[in-house]
Write an enzyme that holds these catalytic residues in place. Sequence first.
Site, short mmCIF file in Angstrom:
data_model
loop_
_atom_site.label_atom_id
_atom_site.label_comp_id
_atom_site.label_asym_id
_atom_site.label_seq_id
_atom_site.Cartn_x
_atom_site.Cartn_y
_atom_site.Cartn_z
N ASN A 74 49.96 -15.58 4.63
CA ASN A 74 49.90 -16.96 5.11
C ASN A 74 50.99 -17.83 4.50
O ASN A 74 51.29 -18.91 5.00
CB ASN A 74 48.52 -17.57 4.82
CG ASN A 74 47.42 -16.92 5.66
OD1 ASN A 74 47.71 -16.34 6.72
ND2 ASN A 74 46.19 -16.98 5.21
N ARG A 114 23.42 -23.98 1.98
CA ARG A 114 23.12 -25.38 2.26
C ARG A 114 22.23 -25.47 3.49
O ARG A 114 22.35 -24.68 4.41
CB ARG A 114 24.40 -26.17 2.53
CG ARG A 114 25.09 -26.68 1.29
CD ARG A 114 26.29 -27.53 1.62
NE ARG A 114 27.30 -26.77 2.34
CZ ARG A 114 27.52 -26.87 3.64
NH1 ARG A 114 26.85 -27.72 4.39
NH2 ARG A 114 28.44 -26.12 4.21
N CYS A 161 35.85 -20.53 5.22
CA CYS A 161 36.97 -20.20 6.12
C CYS A 161 38.24 -19.89 5.34
O CYS A 161 39.35 -19.93 5.90
CB CYS A 161 37.23 -21.34 7.09
SG CYS A 161 35.97 -21.51 8.35
N LYS A 196 29.06 -31.48 -3.12
CA LYS A 196 29.08 -32.06 -1.77
C LYS A 196 28.40 -33.43 -1.75
O LYS A 196 28.84 -34.33 -1.03
CB LYS A 196 28.38 -31.13 -0.79
CG LYS A 196 28.89 -29.70 -0.81
CD LYS A 196 30.33 -29.60 -0.42
CE LYS A 196 30.73 -28.13 -0.32
NZ LYS A 196 32.10 -27.94 0.09
N THR A 230 39.48 -21.12 -0.62
CA THR A 230 39.71 -20.59 -1.97
C THR A 230 40.83 -19.56 -1.94
O THR A 230 41.74 -19.59 -2.77
CB THR A 230 38.41 -19.99 -2.53
OG1 THR A 230 37.38 -20.97 -2.42
CG2 THR A 230 38.58 -19.58 -3.98
N HIS A 258 37.35 -32.91 2.26
CA HIS A 258 36.95 -31.53 2.06
C HIS A 258 38.20 -30.65 2.14
O HIS A 258 38.38 -29.90 3.09
CB HIS A 258 35.93 -31.15 3.15
CG HIS A 258 35.24 -29.85 2.93
ND1 HIS A 258 34.68 -29.15 3.97
CD2 HIS A 258 35.01 -29.13 1.82
CE1 HIS A 258 34.12 -28.04 3.49
NE2 HIS A 258 34.31 -28.01 2.19
N TYR A 269 20.05 -24.15 -4.80
CA TYR A 269 21.27 -23.46 -4.38
C TYR A 269 22.47 -24.37 -4.13
O TYR A 269 22.37 -25.36 -3.40
CB TYR A 269 21.01 -22.66 -3.09
CG TYR A 269 22.06 -21.60 -2.90
CD1 TYR A 269 21.89 -20.35 -3.49
CD2 TYR A 269 23.23 -21.86 -2.21
CE1 TYR A 269 22.87 -19.39 -3.38
CE2 TYR A 269 24.21 -20.90 -2.09
CZ TYR A 269 24.02 -19.66 -2.67
OH TYR A 269 25.00 -18.71 -2.56
N ARG A 316 27.89 -15.94 -4.22
CA ARG A 316 28.97 -16.77 -4.79
C ARG A 316 29.31 -16.35 -6.22
O ARG A 316 28.49 -15.76 -6.92
CB ARG A 316 28.52 -18.24 -4.83
CG ARG A 316 28.16 -18.84 -3.48
CD ARG A 316 29.38 -19.38 -2.80
NE ARG A 316 29.13 -19.85 -1.44
CZ ARG A 316 29.90 -20.74 -0.82
NH1 ARG A 316 30.94 -21.27 -1.43
NH2 ARG A 316 29.66 -21.09 0.42
N ASP A 366 38.48 -26.94 -2.94
CA ASP A 366 37.42 -27.41 -2.04
C ASP A 366 37.45 -28.90 -1.73
O ASP A 366 37.17 -29.30 -0.60
CB ASP A 366 36.05 -27.05 -2.64
CG ASP A 366 34.91 -27.17 -1.64
OD1 ASP A 366 35.11 -26.82 -0.46
OD2 ASP A 366 33.81 -27.61 -2.02
N GLY A 407 47.81 -13.21 1.69
CA GLY A 407 49.11 -13.49 1.09
C GLY A 407 50.23 -13.72 2.11
O GLY A 407 51.24 -14.36 1.81
N SER A 428 33.49 -24.74 5.40
CA SER A 428 33.00 -23.83 4.36
C SER A 428 33.17 -22.38 4.79
O SER A 428 32.89 -22.05 5.94
CB SER A 428 31.52 -24.08 4.10
OG SER A 428 31.32 -25.40 3.68
O1 SAT Z 1 26.92 -24.60 -1.09
S1 SAT Z 1 28.16 -25.39 -1.07
O2 SAT Z 1 28.00 -26.55 -0.22
O3 SAT Z 1 28.51 -25.85 -2.40
C1 SAT Z 1 29.43 -24.41 -0.52
C2 SAT Z 1 29.93 -24.75 0.81
O4 SAT Z 1 29.17 -24.82 1.77
O5 SAT Z 1 31.14 -24.98 0.93
MN MN Z 2 33.34 -26.59 0.80
#
Ligand code: SAT
Ligand code: MN
Length: 586
Positions: A491, A67, A248, A204, A251, A224, A195, A364, A273, A489, A246
Amino acid sequence: MATPLENWVEESARLTKPDRIVFCDGSEAENQRIIAEMLHNGDSLTLNERTYPNCYLHRSSPNDVARTEHLTFICSPDKEDAGPTNNWMDPEGAKSKVGALLDGAMRGRTMYVVPYIMGPASSPISQVGVEITDSPYVVASMRIMSRMGKIAKDRLGSSSDFVPGLHSIGDLDPLRRYIVHFPQERLIWSVGSGYGGNALLGKKCFALRIASVMAREQGWMAEHMLILGLESPGGKVTYMAAAFPSSCGKTNLAMMVSALENLGYRVWTVGDDISWMKIGEDGYLHAINPEAGFFGVAPGTGVKTNPNVMGAITRNTLFTNVALTAEREPWWEGIDGAPPPHIINWKGEPWDSSKGPAAHPNARYTVPAKQSPSISPKWEAPEGVPISAFIFGGRRSRVAPLVYESFNWKHGVFVGATMASETTAATTGDVGVTRRDPMAMLPFCGYNMADYFRHWFEMGKRIPHPPKVFHVNWFRRGADGKFLWPGYGENVRVLKWILERIEGHGAAQETRIGYVPARNGLTLDGLHISPETLSNLLAVNPEDWQGELEDTKQFFAKFGDRLPQELLEEHRRLAQRLETAVSAKT
Ligand code: SAT
Ligand code: MN
């Protein structure tokens, strides 16, 4: 009579001048045609059909890998409504500047019209969007990330109730790249990037920037946040939503294989997300995951860090900017094992370790959520799941303890509003710089963040059973520079304490900044961690927090009079508590 959708498509075609227009229905046959187009373009290739069936590797332009926040704008009529943390352009100026780049941008190309639903098809919380794009990669990605095609078209009918997003990859030159949002019209224009968050406009741009504006107007929340369910012995599931910037670990946390499974604690994934939340009839905030897939960071992902996703991404997955092995399998740093010979890097060149990482750090995978073994049976529940805790967090080498609980909602909003994190490769710019990132929404709030904080306080008054608010930090380091906490795990031990606090029986110790686990508050069975490390993890050092106070004061000052008084009050309260702590020591 033409429908609002037909009118907008015609208007967009007049501007961008494509050779042909395709209305996407989301079918498998259509998907195969889209993939054939991607392969034909030469920027995508088929992976090993035996070990990775229906998986593809897409290589983006090397200048288009994350981004670009500096090229992202909120175009509200009044600059003040975008606020000091957003880039602003006036709507007319943006229309003519970006319009000029879109003019004729699809000449020689196909224009795809992609209707999609953000959220489960039958949920009243869900919303419809339509993306127009000239990128088959975007179409294939939107098919994974949303409910796309006929299902969305049917929900929309002839209504004007959709968020339009016009996207063209343009010439991919960063000098001619803009991601602009018109919150008043609920319109998105994006040109010059193919992207992630720049191009998949449902994510986003709609689900956070435009939806945050809608949510404030309509009394709900677009955040978020990942959404997870923690199952405890006996089978009860308690839902929590967590906001981290993002890259961190949202997922990985949402898909975690619990280290306490033998004690009956297990994590179920609802989302990784974004969370859309409305007050339910039971007085709880109910959350849906507006997305249908995960767009996760590949490097660092392996059997040890996220076994669930490793099981999910061996089929129907689109990889972007990962490396390729001689077996035509995807590869990246942190995937298990040593690099096999003859790797091709993310740029398509033969690789050796002198050439930097083989996969781009922001490489990704895009995978359907339902493929995860951890997917919650409730992930598509139309009414959403009731949220009992909000968890804020970020990457902090110092200062923030492993976990603490806020004193109350107001204090919790302050904790979220003063969040900070070290920057990652998810956005272009320096990596590892600590920046204030309130509620992890800094790049994603579609309006003035002072008003956003106000909205949080207002919601607190309206939610009969508001979530308890916590803050976590898996990334604290010791004097030797090493991480103090094993993470992943493990956490779940922190989640278990959070659950016990929700239920009213977790052992806690009051500190100046909130409650931390008491000496025996965290379940540490089976984990080798010294009492000294534990006390370093949970330490609240008043001197460090003085620095935080100063920094947040400067951050708040940006908002001038528009900042809610409540935040200044909380700031004063924290200052007083710290003062007593410092003077008690001397
Ligand atoms: O590129 S994205 O904005 O979809 C991923 C992210 O920054 O969390
Ligand atoms: Mn995100």
